[in-house]
Design a protein around this motif. Structure first.
Motif, PDB file in Angstrom:
ATOM      1  N   GLU A  61       0.825  -1.209   0.000  1.00 52.29           N
ATOM      2  CA  GLU A  61       0.000   0.000   0.000  1.00 52.29           C
ATOM      3  C   GLU A  61       0.861   1.262   0.000  1.00 52.29           C
ATOM      4  O   GLU A  61       0.509   2.249  -0.648  1.00 52.29           O
ATOM      5  N   GLU A  62       1.994   1.235   0.701  1.00 55.14           N
ATOM      6  CA  GLU A  62       2.894   2.393   0.678  1.00 55.14           C
ATOM      7  C   GLU A  62       3.428   2.647  -0.731  1.00 55.14           C
ATOM      8  O   GLU A  62       3.477   3.789  -1.188  1.00 55.14           O
TER       9      GLU A  62
ATOM     10  N   ASN B 241       2.046   1.754  -3.525  1.00 56.63           N
ATOM     11  CA  ASN B 241       0.922   2.214  -4.339  1.00 56.63           C
ATOM     12  C   ASN B 241       0.638   3.696  -4.084  1.00 56.63           C
ATOM     13  O   ASN B 241       0.413   4.462  -5.029  1.00 56.63           O
ATOM     14  N   GLN B 242       0.661   4.115  -2.831  1.00 51.93           N
ATOM     15  CA  GLN B 242       0.392   5.521  -2.511  1.00 51.93           C
ATOM     16  C   GLN B 242       1.446   6.439  -3.125  1.00 51.93           C
ATOM     17  O   GLN B 242       1.110   7.496  -3.663  1.00 51.93           O
TER      18      GLN B 242
END
Length: 197
Positions: A66-67, A69-70
């Motif tokens: 998720e990091e 992706n962000q």
């Protein structure tokens, strides 16, 4: 303090403590008692979020995805018509695939050794599917912004990238391997696949 903010802080404490313990002791030696002491969270607070140490490890894997992706999506917002900026955010994470002491590599190898346990098998499947999904999203995003050709098969290319990254993560656990395919080669492969001349 709002309940959502408290949840975020508790989850963050849990993950930071677990990552620190993985660096100190490795995945096999960590106990739930260690995690409780390091995070200063009660058993009840921890079990509100997870049922086992393996689920905490799964959260560590998920957090890294998720990091990345962000960072990618934030770069797309700023530089939506370029390939270099968003891909640079992805490339930054590639060197970690080769690091034997990188927490997510250690966690993945540990969980792969427990793949016959149903809960772990489910965690691994979710990690794999989410990895492919995000890779595909990044490719499709590039296609939508006109920086990756429509001729690139997003499904196959995303899965190929994930398979290579998992292989590199596993290889990082082998002692004294002299690798001829490095993260720089992987970076070149990505660029060649996504921006064919």
């Amino acid at each position: 303090m709002k309940q959502e903010e408290r949840r975020f802080q508790t989850r963050n404490r849990l993950l930071e403590a677990t990552k620190a313990l993985i660096h100190e002791k490795g995945c096999h030696s960590i106990t739930m008692k260690d995690i409780m002491e390091k995070s200063q969270l009660s058993k009840g607070a921890i079990f509100h979020y997870v049922k086992s140490k393996d689920e905490i490890f799964a959260l560590v894997l998920q957090e890294r995805l998720e990091e990345t992706n962000q960072r990618f999506m934030a770069e797309v917002e700023v530089n939506e018509k370029t390939f270099a900026g968003p891909m640079h955010k992805i490339m930054l994470s590639l060197s970690s695939l080769e690091a034997s002491n990188e927490v997510t590599n250690m966690v993945l190898v540990y969980l792969l050794g427990k793949e016959n346990e149903p809960a772990v098998a489910e965690v691994l499947q979710r990690f794999y599917e989410r990895s492919v999904q995000l890779s595909r999203t990044w490719i499709v995003t590039g296609q939508q912004h006109g920086v990756i050709p429509q001729s690139v098969n997003a499904d196959k290319t995303a899965e190929m990238f994930v398979l290579i990254s998992i292989g590199m993560r596993v290889r990082s656990s082998f002692p004294a391997i002299s690798a001829s395919f490095t993260s720089a080669d992987f970076s070149d492969l990505i660029v060649n696949q996504l921006q064919p001349e």
